[in-house]
Design an enzyme around this catalytic site. Structure first.
Site, PDB file in Angstrom:
ATOM      1  N   ARG A 236       0.824  -1.303   0.178  1.00 28.97           N
ATOM      2  CA  ARG A 236       0.226  -0.017  -0.439  1.00 28.97           C
ATOM      3  C   ARG A 236       0.275   1.599   0.246  1.00 28.97           C
ATOM      4  O   ARG A 236       2.135   1.483   0.634  1.00 28.97           O
ATOM      5  CB  ARG A 236      -0.542  -0.032   1.287  1.00 28.97           C
ATOM      6  CG  ARG A 236      -2.038  -0.668   1.361  1.00 28.97           C
ATOM      7  CD  ARG A 236      -2.913  -0.061   0.469  1.00 28.97           C
ATOM      8  NE  ARG A 236      -4.971  -1.166   0.501  1.00 28.97           N
ATOM      9  CZ  ARG A 236      -5.214  -2.637  -1.016  1.00 28.97           C
ATOM     10  NH1 ARG A 236      -3.822  -3.155  -1.188  1.00 28.97           N
ATOM     11  NH2 ARG A 236      -5.485  -2.663  -0.664  1.00 28.97           N
ATOM     12  N   GLU A 265      -3.695   7.472  -4.348  1.00 37.32           N
ATOM     13  CA  GLU A 265      -4.282   7.442  -5.704  1.00 37.32           C
ATOM     14  C   GLU A 265      -5.888   7.649  -6.063  1.00 37.32           C
ATOM     15  O   GLU A 265      -6.034   7.719  -5.411  1.00 37.32           O
ATOM     16  CB  GLU A 265      -3.665   6.167  -5.520  1.00 37.32           C
ATOM     17  CG  GLU A 265      -3.058   4.466  -5.070  1.00 37.32           C
ATOM     18  CD  GLU A 265      -2.519   3.262  -5.275  1.00 37.32           C
ATOM     19  OE1 GLU A 265      -4.270   3.266  -5.436  1.00 37.32           O
ATOM     20  OE2 GLU A 265      -2.348   2.406  -4.939  1.00 37.32           O
ATOM     21  N   HIS A 284      -1.277   0.429  -9.672  1.00 36.48           N
ATOM     22  CA  HIS A 284      -2.217  -0.866  -8.971  1.00 36.48           C
ATOM     23  C   HIS A 284      -1.972  -1.446  -9.628  1.00 36.48           C
ATOM     24  O   HIS A 284      -3.558  -1.876  -9.650  1.00 36.48           O
ATOM     25  CB  HIS A 284      -2.921  -0.060  -7.813  1.00 36.48           C
ATOM     26  CG  HIS A 284      -3.254  -0.180  -6.634  1.00 36.48           C
ATOM     27  ND1 HIS A 284      -3.744  -0.079  -5.726  1.00 36.48           N
ATOM     28  CD2 HIS A 284      -2.594  -2.019  -6.276  1.00 36.48           C
ATOM     29  CE1 HIS A 284      -4.211  -1.037  -4.275  1.00 36.48           C
ATOM     30  NE2 HIS A 284      -3.444  -2.249  -5.155  1.00 36.48           N
TER      31      HIS A 284
HETATM   32  C1  GLV Z   1      -5.523  -4.772  -4.110  1.00 36.58           C
HETATM   33  O1  GLV Z   1      -4.639  -4.283  -3.391  1.00 36.58           O
HETATM   34  C2  GLV Z   1      -6.474  -5.617  -3.458  1.00 36.58           C
HETATM   35  O2  GLV Z   1      -6.335  -4.936  -1.782  1.00 36.58           O
HETATM   36  O3  GLV Z   1      -6.966  -6.684  -3.372  1.00 36.58           O
END
Ligand code: GLV
Length: 323
Positions: A236, A265, A284
């Site tokens: 993260r 983000e 991401h």
């Molecule tokens: C992606 O980052 C998730 O947490 O599924």
């Protein structure tokens, strides 16, 4: 019998939607590509019994109260739940569902993709060609790091961290990890964090974002890394203090960083990180494989359906609600 009121905040893959349709023919689903605004969400959530959300929507006490006391389940199509106030949900007796396991391999693959691309300067090479700079094979052109015999340090040794270690075995890397709660597997050895930072040529982050891991990568953390080291973050964005990472990359304190996640983000276009050649950033994409996203939608649907049927969620983040 009246149908439960269901809100699905974003369009999800059909695998999950089809399953929900088999059980509940009517639901409210956003047709927009972008997440709903907070105001829209607070409005739409009123009176819903089941909520299926993505990591782009904040699920906090205000939202749960805006939904009302009939809210039976919040199912997130994600493994991470840092966008959900789990304690607030537990206090209200609302089970939270997530989608672990099905994105482990895809996310470990992405960590390796970033590791390779960054170490072997793939994106710099591609830009070099497009800029018309490729004149000849050059013995010193865009030299990068070796993998065989290099040390990979994995911070957070849960499912994804372990899958990264498994891949590293195939590249003859030495693997060390830091995670007080994990047992060694795939030839990886446990070490304290300082040892990991001092010895690793690659540091890959695999911790959830919590109040304890927020800005885990701070100035002290980066100061302990080797000057040739590459930092990879598929966890993260909030785990890294981006301002200090920028300083460390610009001053070449570390060799490079490769980020699948940022804070916030999307990363604003005026972020100084985007000025750096030694910072690779992708939007991401950790779980962005066809199979993973299909399976995530399926698990999220199963959690939603179970919650609406007042059954135990197959993947529940706060099982204490059942006590
Ligand atoms: C992606 O980052 C998730 O947490 O599924």
């Amino acid at each position: 019998m009246t149908q439960p009121k269901i809100l699905i905040t974003r369009l999800i893959p059909s695998r999950g939607l089809d399953l929900i349709r088999e059980h509940f023919p009517i639901f409210d689903i956003s047709s927009h590509d972008l997440p709903p605004t907070r105001e829209q969400l607070l409005e739409k959530v009123r009176g819903v019994d089941g909520l299926l959300c993505l990591l782009t929507e904040k699920m906090d006490a205000e939202l749960m109260d805006a939904a009302g006391p009939q809210l039976r389940v919040i199912s997130s199509m994600s493994v991470g739940v840092d966008h959900v106030d789990v304690a607030a949900a537990t206090a209200r007796g609302i089970p939270i569902g997530n989608t672990p396991g099905v994105l482990t391999d895809a996310t470990a693959d992405m960590a390796f993709a970033l590791l390779f691309a960054s170490a072997r300067r793939v994106v710099e090479g591609e830009k070099y060609i497009r800029a018309g700079l490729w004149k000849t094979w050059h013995p010193q052109l865009l030299l990068g790091a070796d993998f065989v015999g290099a040390t990979l340090g994995i911070v957070g040794f849960g499912r994804i961290g372990q899958a990264v270690a498994k891949r590293a075995q195939g590249f003859d890397m030495r693997v060390i990890f830091h995670d007080p709660n994990a047992e060694p597997v795939y030839g990886a050895n446990p070490v304290d964090l300082d040892t990991l930072l001092h010895e690793s040529d690659f540091v890959s982050l695999h911790v959830p974002l919590t109040k304890d891991t927020k800005h885990l990568v701070n100035a002290g953390f980066l100061a302990k890394m080797k000057p040739n080291a590459i930092l990879v973050n598929t966890a993260r964005g909030g785990v890294v203090d981006q301002a200090v990472l920028y300083d460390a990359l610009r001053s070449k304190r570390i060799f490079a960083a490769a980020l699948d996640v940022t804070d916030p983000e999307p990363l604003p276009m005026d972020s100084p990180l985007l000025e750096l050649e030694n910072c690779l950033i992708v939007p991401h994409l950790g779980s962005a494989s066809h199979r993973s996203r299909d399976m995530m939608s399926l698990l999220a649907a199963q959690n939603l359906i179970a919650g609406l049927q007042r059954a135990r969620l197959p993947n529940c983040v706060n099982p204490e609600v059942y006590k």
